[in-house]
Design a protein around this motif. Sequence first.
Motif, PDB file in Angstrom:
ATOM      1  N   UNK A 223       0.802  -1.219   0.000  1.00 18.69           N
ATOM      2  CA  UNK A 223       0.000   0.000   0.000  1.00 18.69           C
ATOM      3  C   UNK A 223       0.838   1.274   0.000  1.00 18.69           C
ATOM      4  N   UNK A 224       1.741   1.407   0.976  1.00 16.18           N
ATOM      5  CA  UNK A 224       2.422   2.693   1.155  1.00 16.18           C
ATOM      6  C   UNK A 224       3.438   2.955   0.040  1.00 16.18           C
ATOM      7  N   UNK A 225       4.304   1.980  -0.257  1.00 16.98           N
ATOM      8  CA  UNK A 225       5.312   2.197  -1.306  1.00 16.98           C
ATOM      9  C   UNK A 225       4.688   2.481  -2.669  1.00 16.98           C
ATOM     10  N   UNK A 226       3.668   1.733  -3.111  1.00 13.39           N
ATOM     11  CA  UNK A 226       3.043   2.068  -4.397  1.00 13.39           C
ATOM     12  C   UNK A 226       2.423   3.469  -4.406  1.00 13.39           C
ATOM     13  N   UNK A 227       1.847   3.903  -3.276  1.00 13.86           N
ATOM     14  CA  UNK A 227       1.266   5.243  -3.211  1.00 13.86           C
ATOM     15  C   UNK A 227       2.357   6.302  -3.357  1.00 13.86           C
ATOM     16  N   UNK A 228       3.491   6.093  -2.674  1.00 14.76           N
ATOM     17  CA  UNK A 228       4.570   7.067  -2.759  1.00 14.76           C
ATOM     18  C   UNK A 228       5.195   7.090  -4.155  1.00 14.76           C
ATOM     19  N   UNK A 229       5.251   5.943  -4.809  1.00 13.96           N
ATOM     20  CA  UNK A 229       5.767   5.897  -6.181  1.00 13.96           C
ATOM     21  C   UNK A 229       4.852   6.680  -7.121  1.00 13.96           C
ATOM     22  N   UNK A 230       3.537   6.557  -6.927  1.00 18.46           N
ATOM     23  CA  UNK A 230       2.585   7.293  -7.755  1.00 18.46           C
ATOM     24  C   UNK A 230       2.708   8.792  -7.520  1.00 18.46           C
ATOM     25  N   UNK A 231       2.908   9.182  -6.265  1.00 17.51           N
ATOM     26  CA  UNK A 231       3.078  10.602  -5.957  1.00 17.51           C
ATOM     27  C   UNK A 231       4.346  11.155  -6.593  1.00 17.51           C
ATOM     28  N   UNK A 232       5.418  10.382  -6.512  1.00 16.70           N
ATOM     29  CA  UNK A 232       6.677  10.806  -7.118  1.00 16.70           C
ATOM     30  C   UNK A 232       6.520  10.999  -8.620  1.00 16.70           C
ATOM     31  N   UNK A 233       5.736  10.121  -9.253  1.00 12.90           N
ATOM     32  CA  UNK A 233       5.522  10.200 -10.700  1.00 12.90           C
ATOM     33  C   UNK A 233       4.757  11.463 -11.097  1.00 12.90           C
ATOM     34  N   UNK A 234       3.950  11.995 -10.185  1.00 14.39           N
ATOM     35  CA  UNK A 234       3.213  13.224 -10.499  1.00 14.39           C
ATOM     36  C   UNK A 234       3.901  14.474  -9.958  1.00 14.39           C
ATOM     37  N   UNK A 235       5.148  14.321  -9.499  1.00 16.50           N
ATOM     38  CA  UNK A 235       5.923  15.476  -9.096  1.00 16.50           C
ATOM     39  C   UNK A 235       5.821  15.860  -7.644  1.00 16.50           C
TER      40      UNK A 235
END
Length: 331
Positions: A223-235
């Motif tokens: 849950x947490x790592x995929x969410x942070x990866x998605x946030x990083x991808x959007x800047x």
Amino acid sequence: MSCLVVTPGEPAGIGPDVLLALAASGFSAPLVAIADIQLLRERAQTLKVPVTCVDVSEADLENTQVKPAELRVLHTPLIESVRAGELNAANAPYVIKTLDKAIALCLHGKASGLVTGPVHKGIINDSGLAFTGHTEYLRDQSQTQEVVMMLATEGLRVALVTTHLPLKDVSEAITQDKIIRVTRILHTALQREFGCVAPRILVTGLNPHAGEDGHLGREEIDTIKPALAALNAEGIPTRGPLPADTLFQPHYLDKADAVLAMYHDQGLPVLKYKGFGNAVNITLGLPFIRTSVDHGTALDLAGSGKADTGSMLVALNTAWEMAKHKENYHA
């Protein structure tokens, strides 16, 4: 810029006391109290605080002056008289009315932000009015879809993914979408209202040692790592998930603008240990600025002159600084 509006909260508690004590020492920001003016005058007399309470109208809000030993008041009458330290359910609608006035002024741009004193949720509910807390009430009355609770003291800001939930329900409530929504709100607020050009956000894990690669739980991995990866991808860069038991130290905090904790008692005990009495509760995501004291009504101290003004002072100063940043912010 417009003034701040302040709701002192429960009339039998210390909210009026701390506001009057600060008025006596002088404010740095223009503000107007939304309260019963006679209540404030009587409490000032009880406390022997040399403050003049001045009755103003909504039309006066744009020209609010900061004057020593003066408190400007938008009079909102009590339903029954008040004795310091003694709750009365009959005055619960008065507490709600002060909030409704404040919300309307903020939404219509007549106030730069709202600072709330402590309310007594039990007595409001005893009166027959459903009330779960300031945060939820402000969210619903402003028709805001989602808000974020953040507490701050000098050198530390802690925002929460989940707030008032039993511990057994926390894991289920933490979803990728929830983390992403909360972090977006936090990131925007840090830029717009705190002047952080490129916000640095540390994110805790949920489990001890951030799950130890799945040996102590899989929420970090699933849950947490995929969410942070998605946030990083959007800047929106973040750092984590980090073990909560080692995150709160200068090695990490000196390089951060805020910590995002997964649940209430993971992040807030550290912050309150560091700054209790000088901390502020901030609601992010509302269409207006809102800060609050970090303490309760302290009925046993009401009218005694012993109430500490520290948290109210921090709440007022923080709201005013946030308002100035927001006024000057350009996306």
